[in-house]
Design an enzyme around this catalytic site. Structure first.
Site: not given
Length: 306
Positions: A77, A103, A136-137, A140
């Protein structure tokens, strides 16, 4: 870059980054057509094109598993559309950066053959880096429950947060935070099943209510062998707990009458040791006089004129 792409820059990061990163700064970014480097050494909070080779991986990254196929798809993408959402880094020196978040995007960009990548540059200390990477993780969608639980625990231990503060950081109520943290008390085999998706969070919540680890493991094995639903497991746990309650009730000793209690107390005082009387409904029974040693037995026998 199209207007839609410009609007998409930084989406989802605004809740994490409390600095000068704004819609205006996002609009100032234009990706170089030739892949050249557009360093802005005074551009804290703005989007900059920096060399991928100058970026170090975040040492505080809590996520260890990256889906290989998903990385390949993202790389394809990026080759076609470019990277829509910049990564976030902190500056180490003039030509070195440390990754704060993104990451997966960085790995996919490397696979796509990019030499540079758009990035927000901000100032952050080690604790802030850890907290941002964890948040952030946690946010998810594809993070498994054990990764969430471990991230929560790290935020409590390493960021010095209380559960209420942690809940505010990740927009979850305290009971949700507590349920995740309780997963860490389950036996390792069950934690592995949660991590691998063999059992659901619902199964885990039911197993947590069992206090005996051996029974937890036994029921866990039944879930795996028979594909038990969450509702079925909850029923089995209730039956198990009711059975334990009934056993405890059955083990309760019969109430001792005042007369029997008085005799026990008098005998205990006489022999200087605890004495127990057992009397059946028919009046038969026994007297138990415990002793601590051979000398203690001799003492009691002498008192009985044995």
């Amino acid at each position: 870059m199209s207007v839609d792409k410009k609007k998409a820059l930084g989406k989802g990061l605004s809740a994490l980054l409390d600095d000068s990163t704004s819609i205006n700064s996002q609009k100032s970014y234009t990706a170089p057509e030739t892949g050249g480097v557009g360093h802005n050494n005074n551009g804290l909070g703005s989007v900059n094109e920096i060399r991928i080779a100058e970026i170090e991986i975040n040492p505080f990254q809590p996520r260890t598993d990256f889906d290989e196929q998903a990385l390949i798809e993202l790389a394809e993408s990026i080759k076609v559309q470019g990277l829509i959402q910049p990564i976030t880094v902190r500056r180490v020196n003039s030509h070195s950066y440390q990754l704060i978040s993104g990451e997966r995007r960085l790995r996919a960009s490397k696979r796509a053959g990019l030499n540079t990548i758009p990035a927000y540059i901000r100032t952050a200390n080690d604790q802030q880096m850890l907290e941002m990477a964890l948040i952030e993780n946690i946010q998810r969608e594809n993070l498994n429950a054990m990764e969430v639980a471990l991230s929560f625990q790290r935020m409590l231990d390493e960021c010095g947060l209380k559960q209420e503060e942690l809940g505010e950081r990740v927009s979850k109520n305290r009971s949700t935070v507590t349920n995740y943290l309780r997963l860490l008390k389950l036996p390792p085999s069950i934690q592995a099943s949660i991590r691998d998706g063999d059992i659901s969070m619902g199964h885990a919540r039911a197993l947590i209510t069992i206090t005996d680890p051996i029974k937890q493991v036994h029921l866990h094995q039944q879930i795996l062998q028979h594909g038990l639903s969450v509702r079925k497991v909850e029923e089995m746990v209730r039956d198990l707990q009711q059975g334990n309650a009934q056993k405890k009730e059955a083990r309760k000793p019969e109430p001792v009458s005042f007369q029997i209690q008085k005799i026990q107390d008098d005998l205990a005082s006489k022999f200087s040791t605890k004495v127990k009387l057992k009397v059946s409904n028919k009046g038969a029974g026994s007297i138990e006089i415990p002793f601590l040693s051979q000398d203690d037995l001799t003492r009691i026998l002498e008192m009985l004129d044995w």
